[in-house]
Design an enzyme around this catalytic site. Structure first.
Site, PDB file in Angstrom:
ATOM      1  N   CYS A   8     106.401  38.847  -0.630  1.00  0.00           N
ATOM      2  CA  CYS A   8     105.627  38.041  -1.584  1.00  0.00           C
ATOM      3  C   CYS A   8     106.314  36.742  -1.979  1.00  0.00           C
ATOM      4  CB  CYS A   8     105.330  38.877  -2.829  1.00  0.00           C
ATOM      5  SG  CYS A   8     104.263  40.275  -2.467  1.00  0.00           S
TER       6      CYS A   8
ATOM      7  N   LYS B 168      97.570  34.395  -8.046  1.00  0.00           N
ATOM      8  CA  LYS B 168      98.583  35.218  -7.362  1.00  0.00           C
ATOM      9  C   LYS B 168      99.692  34.330  -6.792  1.00  0.00           C
ATOM     10  CE  LYS B 168     100.667  38.464  -5.211  1.00  0.00           C
ATOM     11  NZ  LYS B 168     101.466  39.437  -5.933  1.00  0.00           N
TER      12      LYS B 168
HETATM   13  N1  LIG Z   1     104.345  44.875  -0.934  1.00  0.00           N
HETATM   14  C1  LIG Z   1     104.188  44.304  -2.114  1.00  0.00           C
HETATM   15  O1  LIG Z   1     104.997  44.473  -3.016  1.00  0.00           O
HETATM   16  C2  LIG Z   1     102.972  43.447  -2.422  1.00  0.00           C
HETATM   17  C3  LIG Z   1     102.693  43.121  -3.758  1.00  0.00           C
HETATM   18  C4  LIG Z   1     101.570  42.376  -4.050  1.00  0.00           C
HETATM   19  C5  LIG Z   1     100.747  41.935  -3.016  1.00  0.00           C
HETATM   20  N2  LIG Z   1     101.027  42.253  -1.721  1.00  0.00           N
HETATM   21  C6  LIG Z   1     100.113  41.790  -0.689  1.00  0.00           C
HETATM   22  O2  LIG Z   1      99.332  42.896  -0.280  1.00  0.00           O
HETATM   23  C7  LIG Z   1      98.994  42.753   1.100  1.00  0.00           C
HETATM   24  C8  LIG Z   1      99.429  44.005   1.848  1.00  0.00           C
HETATM   25  O3  LIG Z   1     100.836  44.098   1.766  1.00  0.00           O
HETATM   26  P1  LIG Z   1     101.628  45.422   2.100  1.00  0.00           P
HETATM   27  O4  LIG Z   1     102.993  45.243   1.557  1.00  0.00           O
HETATM   28  O5  LIG Z   1     100.849  46.611   1.699  1.00  0.00           O
HETATM   29  O6  LIG Z   1     101.650  45.316   3.721  1.00  0.00           O
HETATM   30  P2  LIG Z   1     102.131  46.437   4.747  1.00  0.00           P
HETATM   31  O7  LIG Z   1     102.595  45.716   5.965  1.00  0.00           O
HETATM   32  O8  LIG Z   1     103.032  47.411   4.076  1.00  0.00           O
HETATM   33  O9  LIG Z   1     100.797  47.233   5.094  1.00  0.00           O
HETATM   34  C9  LIG Z   1      99.703  46.683   5.711  1.00  0.00           C
HETATM   35  C10 LIG Z   1      99.043  47.746   6.586  1.00  0.00           C
HETATM   36  O10 LIG Z   1      97.866  47.179   7.123  1.00  0.00           O
HETATM   37  C11 LIG Z   1      97.709  47.673   8.431  1.00  0.00           C
HETATM   38  N3  LIG Z   1      96.768  46.817   9.142  1.00  0.00           N
HETATM   39  C12 LIG Z   1      96.978  45.639   9.772  1.00  0.00           C
HETATM   40  N4  LIG Z   1      95.829  45.156  10.267  1.00  0.00           N
HETATM   41  C13 LIG Z   1      94.857  46.039   9.938  1.00  0.00           C
HETATM   42  C14 LIG Z   1      93.456  46.092  10.133  1.00  0.00           C
HETATM   43  N5  LIG Z   1      92.812  45.124  10.765  1.00  0.00           N
HETATM   44  N6  LIG Z   1      92.787  47.154   9.659  1.00  0.00           N
HETATM   45  C15 LIG Z   1      93.415  48.130   8.993  1.00  0.00           C
HETATM   46  N7  LIG Z   1      94.750  48.139   8.762  1.00  0.00           N
HETATM   47  C16 LIG Z   1      95.451  47.100   9.222  1.00  0.00           C
HETATM   48  C17 LIG Z   1      99.108  47.715   8.992  1.00  0.00           C
HETATM   49  O11 LIG Z   1      99.202  48.616  10.093  1.00  0.00           O
HETATM   50  C18 LIG Z   1      99.901  48.193   7.765  1.00  0.00           C
HETATM   51  O12 LIG Z   1     100.040  49.599   7.732  1.00  0.00           O
HETATM   52  C19 LIG Z   1      99.684  41.483   1.581  1.00  0.00           C
HETATM   53  O13 LIG Z   1      98.797  40.405   1.514  1.00  0.00           O
HETATM   54  C20 LIG Z   1     100.786  41.277   0.567  1.00  0.00           C
HETATM   55  O14 LIG Z   1     101.146  39.930   0.459  1.00  0.00           O
HETATM   56  C21 LIG Z   1     102.118  43.018  -1.409  1.00  0.00           C
END
Ligand SMILES: NC(=O)c1ccc[n+]([C@@H]2O[C@H](COP(=O)([O-])OP(=O)(O)OC[C@H]3O[C@@H](n4cnc5c(N)ncnc54)[C@H](O)[C@@H]3O)[C@@H](O)[C@H]2O)c1
Length: 399
Positions: A255, A201
């Site tokens: 990312c 990743k």
């Molecule tokens: N957004 C993208 O395009 C993308 C793509 C690939 C990978 N990722 C990875 O995926 C992961 C999540 O990213 P995202 O964009 O969905 O983040 P985001 O910030 O949109 O969502 C994360 C959610 O997790 C919640 N949260 C935080 N702590 C928590 C806990 N202890 N228990 C339950 N919920 C909790 C937050 O309130 C939030 O709603 C990250 O590691 C990111 O790097 C994101």
């Protein structure tokens, strides 16, 4: 099959909804009560095409329920943020806290998967935390890492059709995770080790970052040389084995602007190009801000008054509402604090913002003396050119 998704953001919510749409009983857990409430009303809190329909359907038919607390289930997926700290080291505290939240609910035979983008060995660290608290589960649960590689704006399609890399802590865990994902992923599921999957990743995003850095560096060279960079890249790409990406106002998002640092901070001696690419892309945003401020000064010298500047776009890429790590947001903030005239801020995908006073893009274009194209949003492509304006095109709106 019952799955508990920890984190209902840009990745967790669509994944939870797609899994539910294939008949998996899903409990989506988030620490933000507003998120939980919104989803339980069958609504969504993020912009993602078609997601509202899927969420409404699975909430109405009872397959997706949001909650502030996890509960027992068959599979637990950690999809929480992994930002970086001041020193560019990964902040895995959210992953750890979500892991700790599910520990009391784990049972023999369960699958535990980290999806959050994480530094190498994070999955092993989480397994140590789990087994320290619940030593009786050692060799009794399956633990894997499975990163997400979807494109915001096309998430529903890509969630189902992209290939996935699945790295178990042992072959049995990889196998178990493959069986889980095969329920809603049509793309191929490639088995490997957890460390390789974590590095995979980070490698994907570092590769994109380095390629964009090449284009951004070219754009700065071309500006100095009086060459149209868009034309140059189009011509160079006529070579059958050359494929240069498009320059922009920098690199942003959760990312690509973040993940390469997870390699650089763990391998500072080895990761030379990866580090340089990150710095080049960050520098591009400052370069765009400096260019704009120079244009403002020139305008003031020539006209005797300060220009009205329109900053067009705040998102980190076209046609989304995500402003995280956005170079456009950074450039706009710098222009607001350093330019002397009025600054108009536009982001057609966001209604209101706590820091920026947003105005309609057409109104901003009409009022401005200097128009700064920061994000290539589709709305901007139809604005006719008014030759009385000074336009600074950092993202190819006018190419
Ligand atoms: N957004 C993208 O395009 C993308 C793509 C690939 C990978 N990722 C990875 O995926 C992961 C999540 O990213 P995202 O964009 O969905 O983040 P985001 O910030 O949109 O969502 C994360 C959610 O997790 C919640 N949260 C935080 N702590 C928590 C806990 N202890 N228990 C339950 N919920 C909790 C937050 O309130 C939030 O709603 C990250 O590691 C990111 O790097 C994101």
């Amino acid at each position: 099959m019952k799955a508990i998704f920890m984190g209902l953001g840009y990745i967790g919510l669509p994944t939870a909804a797609v899994a539910a749409s294939k008949g998996i009983q899903v409990v989506g857990v988030d620490v933000n009560p507003e998120v939980v409430e919104t989803i339980n009303q069958g609504k969504i809190h993020i912009v993602e095409p078609e997601l509202d329909k899927v969420v409404k359907k699975v909430v109405e038919n009872g397959l997706l329920k949001a909650s502030l607390k996890p509960e027992e289930g068959d599979a637990f997926l950690i999809v929480v943020p992994t930002p970086f700290k001041q020193n560019h080291r990964a902040d895995i505290s959210y992953v750890e806290s979500a892991t700790r939240m599910v520990i009391p609910y784990l049972r023999e035979g369960n699958l535990f998967v980290v999806e959050s983008t994480s530094p190498v060995m994070t999955t092993e660290k989480m397994s140590q935390i789990i087994f320290k608290e619940r030593p009786e589960l050692k060799d009794k649960i399956y633990i894997a890492y499975c990163p997400e590689r979807v494109l915001p704006g096309n998430v529903l399609y890509e969630l189902e059709h992209n290939d996935r890399v699945i790295g178990g802590l042992n072959p049995e865990s990889s196998e178990k995770a493959v069986t889980f994902y095969a329920q809603f992923v049509k793309g191929q599921l490639h088995k490997t080790t957890a460390r390789t999957a974590e590095m995979c990743k980070l490698t994907e995003n570092s590769s994109r970052d380095a390629q964009i850095a090449f284009a951004n560096e070219l754009s700065i060279i071309c500006d100095k040389a009086g060459i149209n960079v868009w034309e140059l890249i189009e011509l160079a790409n006529k070579h059958p084995r050359v494929n240069i990406l498009q320059p922009g106002s920098g690199v942003g998002g959760h990312c690509i602007a973040v993940d390469p640092w997870f390699i650089v901070s763990d391998f500072p001696e080895q990761a030379q190009i990866i580090k340089r690419a990150r710095e080049t892309n960050d520098y591009k945003a400052d370069w765009c801000a400096n260019k704009t401020l120079e244009a403002c000064e020139q305008f003031a010298i020539e006209t005797g008054r300060e220009p009205i500047v329109a900053c067009m776009g705040l998102a980190f890429k076209p046609d989304i509402d995500d402003l995280r790590e956005s170079p456009a947001k950074y450039i706009t903030s710098r222009i607001i604090s350093e330019a002397r005239g009025e600054v108009l801020v536009v982001e057609p995908n966001v209604e209101t913002h706590k820091t920026f006073n947003l105005i309609n893009y057409k109104e901003a274009y009409d009022k401005a003396d200097i128009v700064v194209w920061l994000v290539r949003h589709k709305e901007f492509l139809n604005i006719p050119i008014n030759n009385n304006k000074i336009e600074l095109d950092f993202c190819g709106v006018r190419k």
